[in-house]
Write an enzyme that holds these catalytic residues in place. Structure first.
Site, mmCIF file in Angstrom:
data_model
loop_
_atom_site.group_PDB
_atom_site.id
_atom_site.type_symbol
_atom_site.label_atom_id
_atom_site.label_comp_id
_atom_site.label_asym_id
_atom_site.label_seq_id
_atom_site.Cartn_x
_atom_site.Cartn_y
_atom_site.Cartn_z
ATOM 1 N N GLU A 158 1.235 0.830 11.616
ATOM 2 C CA GLU A 158 0.124 0.065 11.368
ATOM 3 C C GLU A 158 -0.796 -0.136 12.238
ATOM 4 O O GLU A 158 -2.241 -0.438 12.105
ATOM 5 C CB GLU A 158 0.550 -1.340 10.949
ATOM 6 C CG GLU A 158 1.443 -1.262 9.606
ATOM 7 C CD GLU A 158 0.951 -1.063 8.328
ATOM 8 O OE1 GLU A 158 -0.365 -0.783 8.326
ATOM 9 O OE2 GLU A 158 1.517 -0.811 7.236
ATOM 10 N N GLY A 160 0.715 -1.224 -0.008
ATOM 11 C CA GLY A 160 0.113 -0.012 0.128
ATOM 12 C C GLY A 160 0.936 1.343 -0.135
ATOM 13 O O GLY A 160 1.695 1.466 -0.786
#
Length: 122
Positions: free
Chosen positions: A73, A7
């Site tokens: 994250e 990503g």
């Protein structure tokens, strides 16, 4: 440690600066198929749903950088081993906690995320 990113951490994307000092190993994709979800500003990958191979890049992260990426994250993602077509294993972040119903999110059927919308299927 080898980390497979798919990503905004990829080269040329908005969060690549977080790993830019890490060694780039290669571009590859997962051997196994997973489901990549479009979460608007970033993607997420579900381990339990099989749709496509996930395309990304592998970097060799030192312990300090890895700890920072784990914090970035957050609790939404869990890091697990995946086999890659490049012939080795790396860690990859899977989406494990999210405030949305994943059945209502768009699936990126090609397993390739870009910051510009690509062809997606529901």
């Amino acid at each position: 440690m080898y980390i497979f990113v798919y990503g905004s951490l990829k080269k040329g994307f908005s969060n690549h600066h977080r790993i830019e000092n890490s060694e780039f190993i290669c571009s590859t994709r997962t051997l196994e198929e997973f489901a990549m979800l479009d979460l608007d500003m970033f993607p997420g990958v579900l381990k339990e749903k099989k749709v496509s191979h996930i395309h990304g890049e592998v970097y060799d992260l030192d312990t300090n950088t890895l700890e920072k990426i784990d914090i970035y994250e957050g609790e939404w993602y869990s890091r697990e081993n995946v086999e890659l077509e490049a012939g080795f294993t790396a860690q990859m972040y899977f989406l494990v906690k999210y405030p949305w119903n994943p059945e209502k999110l768009q699936i990126i059927s090609e397993g390739i995320w870009t910051e510009e919308p690509i062809q997606v299927h529901t």
